[in-house]
Design an enzyme around this catalytic site. Structure first.
Site, PDB file in Angstrom:
ATOM      1  N   THR A  15      21.536 -21.613 -25.176  1.00 33.51           N
ATOM      2  CA  THR A  15      21.732 -23.058 -25.159  1.00 33.51           C
ATOM      3  C   THR A  15      23.219 -23.286 -24.994  1.00 33.51           C
ATOM      4  OG1 THR A  15      21.162 -25.132 -26.220  1.00 33.51           O
ATOM      5  CG2 THR A  15      21.894 -23.378 -27.672  1.00 33.51           C
ATOM      6  N   HIS A 125       6.000 -21.105 -17.727  1.00 33.76           N
ATOM      7  CA  HIS A 125       6.259 -21.461 -19.127  1.00 33.76           C
ATOM      8  C   HIS A 125       5.085 -22.273 -19.697  1.00 33.76           C
ATOM      9  CE1 HIS A 125       8.373 -23.665 -22.445  1.00 33.76           C
ATOM     10  NE2 HIS A 125       8.910 -22.469 -22.587  1.00 33.76           N
ATOM     11  N   ASP A 203      10.442 -25.324 -11.149  1.00 35.56           N
ATOM     12  CA  ASP A 203      10.970 -25.230 -12.509  1.00 35.56           C
ATOM     13  C   ASP A 203      11.964 -24.076 -12.556  1.00 35.56           C
ATOM     14  OD1 ASP A 203      11.485 -24.797 -15.177  1.00 35.56           O
ATOM     15  OD2 ASP A 203       9.417 -24.352 -15.748  1.00 35.56           O
TER      16      ASP A 203
HETATM   17  N1  PLP Z   1      10.509 -23.679 -18.063  1.00 35.70           N
HETATM   18  C1  PLP Z   1      11.064 -22.470 -18.231  1.00 35.70           C
HETATM   19  C2  PLP Z   1      11.031 -21.472 -17.117  1.00 35.70           C
HETATM   20  C3  PLP Z   1      11.666 -22.141 -19.459  1.00 35.70           C
HETATM   21  O1  PLP Z   1      12.216 -20.933 -19.635  1.00 35.70           O
HETATM   22  C4  PLP Z   1      11.679 -23.101 -20.501  1.00 35.70           C
HETATM   23  C5  PLP Z   1      12.290 -22.788 -21.815  1.00 35.70           C
HETATM   24  O2  PLP Z   1      12.672 -21.712 -22.099  1.00 35.70           O
HETATM   25  C6  PLP Z   1      11.093 -24.351 -20.272  1.00 35.70           C
HETATM   26  C7  PLP Z   1      10.511 -24.599 -19.050  1.00 35.70           C
HETATM   27  C8  PLP Z   1      11.060 -25.414 -21.305  1.00 35.70           C
HETATM   28  O3  PLP Z   1      12.315 -25.996 -21.429  1.00 35.70           O
HETATM   29  P1  PLP Z   1      12.567 -27.327 -22.246  1.00 35.70           P
HETATM   30  O4  PLP Z   1      12.808 -26.922 -23.655  1.00 35.70           O
HETATM   31  O5  PLP Z   1      13.784 -27.935 -21.596  1.00 35.70           O
HETATM   32  O6  PLP Z   1      11.363 -28.185 -22.111  1.00 35.70           O
END
Ligand code: PLP
EC number: 4.1.1.28
Length: 377
Positions: A15, A125, A203
């Site tokens: 972060t 994710h 994403d």
């Molecule tokens: N997409 C991917 C590939 C991620 O690695 C993550 C979190 O690690 C997310 C989405 C979710 O992120 P957020 O906490 O910003 O929703």
């Protein structure tokens, strides 16, 4: 407090944080405007439009995504990647509903929604699956090849659903998966998506920051075929949480999907600048563009690139150490700042190793599992 910025913290994902971001966040807190419409705080909206264009240019995004191109496209700062995935899904759903209604005026909305189906890889994710649940549509998990979603697998899944009378409408392509930082083949999946009129959302929550470095942009090949793109400067680009950058080629689908227009939110300048309340789920929004502005101005592109490259070099060094030690092996290719490693042998040895490491209260890590192989990351 678990100190996410301790050099011994290696859990989840990084972060971001920095001096200019914190100063900007304090200023945002002090100004305390709620920029849901342009008139509610013009600077809040206009700086966001400008910063999203600066950032888009830093990544060399196709100009269709940028407001300065004079087309429909533009960027918005969401709170998280999860929200971006859901917002894109809702935009795609609205678009497909309108198209199918025009083709089949005899079908009611309920029937059409029951046929909608979205796609992502088995490495996507968990927020993608969640977006499917929240959006009330079926979401198919497509088997990845070497942790990456390939175009032919996506195409087969779409064709099977079409043959079954379903309506494919949305696919999420992940650039930098959470488990192993693998990159789906955007070039292949984008082509399949365009062919079948399926909205492609990209994403790149973690890895997207690396695209400010030209040497990593080959992973973005095919971006011109995407409908929406998202990454989190709050993960890896020195902007503290929350700052999730999202671009849409045609925001009107999202804007129209969410458009509720009470008198108290209307204003005379509607249409001349974005009213970001239509681009997101909540009404209220903070002045987050300040964080981007301060970070970009204080560090500049070259320093931010150096920051990314330094982390990638750390990962490479650690990966080399794992390979040089006969007790260890890599569980996946080293990509960006992520190293997936394990003790040679069974999962139990690795579970015990992680338990011992975390149990000492010094270093903190989380594991992952792909194809039943447990590893530390
Ligand atoms: N997409 C991917 C590939 C991620 O690695 C993550 C979190 O690690 C997310 C989405 C979710 O992120 P957020 O906490 O910003 O929703």
């Amino acid at each position: 407090v678990t100190h996410w910025h301790s050099p011994k913290f290696h859990a989840y994902f990084p972060t971001a944080n920095s001096y200019p971001a914190i100063v900007a966040d304090m200023l945002s807190g002090a100004i305390a405007c709620i920029g849901f419409t342009w008139i509610a705080s013009p600077a809040c909206t206009e700086l966001e439009v400008a910063m999203m264009d600066w950032l888009g240019k830093m990544l060399d995004l196709p100009s269709d995504f940028l407001a300065s191109s004079g087309g429909k496209g533009g960027g918005v700062i969401q709170g998280t990647a999860s929200e971006s995935t859901l917002v894109a899904l809702l935009g795609a759903k609205a678009k497909k509903l309108q198209e199918v209604k025009a083709e089949h005026p005899e079908w009611d909305e309920h029937t059409i929604i029951g046929k909608l189906v979205g796609y992502c890889s088995d490495q996507a994710h968990s927020s993608v699956e969640r977006a499917g649940l929240l959006g009330g549509i079926k979401l198919r998990s497509v088997k990845s090849e070497n942790n990456r979603l390939r175009g032919d697998a996506l195409e087969k899944a779409i064709e099977k659903d079409l043959a079954d009378g379903l309506i494919p409408f949305y696919a999420v392509v992940t650039l930098g998966t959470t488990n192993s930082c693998a990159f789906d083949r955007l070039d292949e999946c984008g082509e399949v998506g365009n062919k079948h009129n399926v909205w492609i959302h990209v994403d790149a929550a973690y890895a997207g920051s690396a695209f400010i470095c030209p040497e990593y942009r080959h992973y973005m090949k095919g971006m011109e075929r995407a409908d929406s793109f998202n990454f989190n400067p709050h993960k890896w680009m020195l902007v503290n949480f929350d700052c999730s950058a999202m671009w849409l080629k045609d925001p009107s689908w999202v804007v129209n999907a969410f458009n509720v227009d009470p008198l108290y939110l209307k204003h005379d300048m509607q249409g001349s600048a974005p009213d970001y309340r239509h681009w997101q789920i909540p009404l209220g929004r903070r002045f987050r563009a300040l964080k981007l502005w301060f970070v970009l101005r204080l560090y500049g592109v070259e320093n931010l690139q150096a920051h990314i490259r330094r982390h990638c070099n750390f990962a490479k060094q650690f990966g080399d150490l794992c390979v040089a030690d006969s007790r260890f092996e890599l569980a996946a290719e080293v990509n960006m700042g992520l190293v997936c490693f394990r003790l040679k042998g069974n999962n139990e040895r690795n579970e015990a190793l992680l338990k011992r490491i975390n149990g000492r209260g010094n270093i903190h890590m989380v594991p992952a599992k792909i194809n039943d192989v447990y590893f530390l990351r």
